[in-house]
Write a protein that holds these residues in place. Sequence first.
Motif, short mmCIF file in Angstrom:
data_model
loop_
_atom_site.label_atom_id
_atom_site.label_comp_id
_atom_site.label_asym_id
_atom_site.label_seq_id
_atom_site.Cartn_x
_atom_site.Cartn_y
_atom_site.Cartn_z
N PHE A 4 -0.60 -6.97 -13.62
CA PHE A 4 -0.74 -5.92 -12.41
C PHE A 4 -1.99 -5.43 -12.42
CE2 PHE A 4 4.11 -4.74 -11.36
CZ PHE A 4 4.70 -6.02 -11.14
N ILE A 5 -2.57 -4.86 -11.50
CA ILE A 5 -4.00 -4.24 -11.47
C ILE A 5 -3.56 -2.73 -11.25
CG2 ILE A 5 -4.60 -4.86 -8.99
CD1 ILE A 5 -7.50 -4.70 -10.01
N ASP A 6 -4.07 -1.99 -11.85
CA ASP A 6 -3.68 -0.39 -11.79
C ASP A 6 -5.05 0.10 -11.14
OD1 ASP A 6 -2.29 1.84 -12.60
OD2 ASP A 6 -3.65 2.07 -14.30
N SER A 7 -4.81 0.21 -9.83
CA SER A 7 -6.02 0.73 -9.10
C SER A 7 -5.55 1.02 -7.55
CB SER A 7 -6.97 -0.47 -8.94
OG SER A 7 -8.07 -0.22 -7.83
N ALA A 8 -6.22 1.70 -6.92
CA ALA A 8 -6.13 1.92 -5.48
C ALA A 8 -7.40 1.49 -4.78
CB ALA A 8 -5.70 3.62 -5.20
N ASP A 9 -8.29 0.76 -5.36
CA ASP A 9 -9.51 0.56 -4.84
C ASP A 9 -9.32 -0.87 -4.14
OD1 ASP A 9 -12.02 -0.62 -4.36
OD2 ASP A 9 -12.80 0.48 -5.56
N VAL A 10 -9.16 -0.83 -2.88
CA VAL A 10 -8.67 -2.41 -2.17
C VAL A 10 -9.70 -3.26 -2.58
CG1 VAL A 10 -8.36 -3.35 0.02
CG2 VAL A 10 -7.45 -0.92 -0.27
N VAL A 25 0.51 -4.56 -7.90
CA VAL A 25 -0.61 -3.29 -7.90
C VAL A 25 0.20 -2.12 -8.52
CG1 VAL A 25 -1.98 -1.97 -6.87
CG2 VAL A 25 -1.97 -4.24 -6.10
N THR A 26 -0.38 -1.25 -9.22
CA THR A 26 0.40 -0.08 -9.59
C THR A 26 -0.94 1.00 -9.08
OG1 THR A 26 -0.48 0.10 -11.79
CG2 THR A 26 1.82 -0.76 -11.49
N THR A 27 -0.32 2.03 -8.53
CA THR A 27 -1.14 3.29 -8.18
C THR A 27 -0.44 4.41 -8.52
OG1 THR A 27 0.01 3.77 -6.07
CG2 THR A 27 -1.60 2.30 -5.70
N PRO A 29 -0.95 8.98 -8.06
CA PRO A 29 -1.64 10.08 -7.14
C PRO A 29 -3.04 9.96 -7.38
CG PRO A 29 0.54 10.76 -7.79
CD PRO A 29 0.26 9.80 -8.72
N SER A 30 -3.46 10.16 -8.67
CA SER A 30 -4.90 10.49 -9.21
C SER A 30 -5.74 9.37 -8.49
CB SER A 30 -4.93 10.48 -10.72
OG SER A 30 -4.24 11.44 -11.09
N LEU A 31 -5.19 8.05 -8.72
CA LEU A 31 -5.95 6.95 -8.11
C LEU A 31 -6.03 6.83 -6.74
CD1 LEU A 31 -4.34 4.04 -10.46
CD2 LEU A 31 -6.82 4.87 -10.52
N ILE A 32 -5.10 7.33 -5.93
CA ILE A 32 -5.01 7.58 -4.54
C ILE A 32 -6.23 8.53 -4.16
CG2 ILE A 32 -3.73 8.08 -2.45
CD1 ILE A 32 -2.51 5.48 -3.18
N ALA A 33 -5.89 9.83 -4.89
CA ALA A 33 -6.81 11.00 -4.57
C ALA A 33 -8.07 10.54 -4.61
CB ALA A 33 -6.51 12.01 -5.40
N LYS A 34 -8.67 9.59 -5.74
CA LYS A 34 -9.88 9.06 -5.83
C LYS A 34 -10.75 8.24 -4.55
CE LYS A 34 -11.07 6.50 -9.43
NZ LYS A 34 -10.99 6.01 -10.85
N THR A 35 -9.69 7.64 -4.00
CA THR A 35 -10.41 6.78 -2.91
C THR A 35 -10.62 7.69 -1.83
OG1 THR A 35 -8.28 6.67 -1.46
CG2 THR A 35 -8.67 4.83 -3.33
N GLN A 48 -1.22 -5.80 2.00
CA GLN A 48 -1.68 -6.96 2.69
C GLN A 48 -2.56 -7.83 1.75
OE1 GLN A 48 -3.68 -4.91 5.82
NE2 GLN A 48 -1.62 -4.35 7.10
N THR A 49 -3.10 -7.13 0.88
CA THR A 49 -4.07 -7.97 -0.26
C THR A 49 -3.30 -8.62 -1.17
OG1 THR A 49 -5.66 -6.12 0.28
CG2 THR A 49 -6.06 -7.44 -1.45
N VAL A 50 -2.09 -8.40 -1.71
CA VAL A 50 -1.55 -8.83 -2.78
C VAL A 50 -0.20 -9.22 -2.43
CG1 VAL A 50 -0.42 -6.70 -3.95
CG2 VAL A 50 -1.14 -8.62 -5.34
N ASP A 51 -0.02 -10.51 -3.17
CA ASP A 51 1.51 -11.30 -2.78
C ASP A 51 2.57 -10.87 -4.23
OD1 ASP A 51 3.27 -12.50 -1.95
OD2 ASP A 51 2.43 -14.75 -2.62
N GLY A 52 2.79 -9.49 -4.04
CA GLY A 52 3.60 -9.04 -5.11
C GLY A 52 3.95 -7.53 -5.01
N PRO A 53 4.73 -7.05 -5.80
CA PRO A 53 4.72 -5.37 -5.66
C PRO A 53 3.83 -4.39 -5.74
CG PRO A 53 5.86 -6.29 -7.98
CD PRO A 53 5.21 -7.47 -6.97
N VAL A 54 3.86 -3.44 -5.14
CA VAL A 54 2.88 -2.31 -5.08
C VAL A 54 3.50 -1.11 -5.09
CG1 VAL A 54 1.08 -1.03 -3.70
CG2 VAL A 54 1.23 -3.59 -3.52
N SER A 55 3.29 -0.30 -6.61
CA SER A 55 3.95 0.76 -6.87
C SER A 55 3.23 1.86 -6.14
CB SER A 55 3.89 1.13 -8.35
OG SER A 55 4.79 0.06 -9.08
N ALA A 56 4.07 2.88 -5.53
CA ALA A 56 3.57 4.06 -5.18
C ALA A 56 4.37 5.24 -5.43
CB ALA A 56 3.56 3.69 -3.60
#
Length: 216
Positions: A4-10, A25-27, A29-35, A48-56
């Motif tokens: 998985f990629i640990d990022s909120a940078d699309v 993807v994993t995100t 609150p700190s990674l989301i705040a950084k965007t 929409q970008t990844v074909d797999g789970p996105v942790s929020a």
Amino acid sequence: MKFFIDSADVNEVREAVDWGLVDGVTTNPSLIAKTGRPYADVLRELCQTVDGPVSAEVVAREAPLMVEEGQKLARLDSKIVVKCPLTVEGLKATRALCSRAIRVNVTLIFSPLQALAAAKCGAAYVSPFVGRLDDIGQDGFTVVEQIVKIFRNYAFSTEVLVASVRSPNHLLRAAEAGAHVATLPFNVIKQILKHPLTDLGLDNFLADWHKTRQKI
Ligand code: E4P
């Protein structure tokens, strides 16, 4: 093993996806705040970008509010996995969300027994934070190995998602320990592909080839 990629940078997620290396993807609150962007927009774009789970991750501290937030996050996209912290309230929320068929990633895990508790509550993933254990002089991978062994002993379907990865060596140790997933910052994904002998070997092969003046 899943990466998985640990990022909120699309943009960086899109680039890593293009390389064929991203299973989710994993995100946090700190990674989301950084965007600096609205969380729902970021999460929808990641889905929409990844074909797999996105942790929020939820941001409440009490279970009823965590459940409300988790349901709201899950409604954004079917790829969303709700992240709950390993607290008593987080575990209550995990049970409640799982009973509503919402997948949960229990985060901020620092001991094997915390992971066992999360698995018993139905977590789809547990996230031991190896880098943060290293930061306080403990070996995060002893914890990962113990979790992998415990889950095998009892045939839990919960996946071990190694988080807080800071270096290629962390990824190597996660793979050796038999973790199901490692979530990697983009810079670690870049580092694992690099080797000076690969670059040198390629330069030499191509220099020899060009001397032949042939084309394929
Ligand atoms: C994982 O889900 C977390 O977002 C992340 O790996 C934490 O990493 P850090 O300890 O480098 O902040």
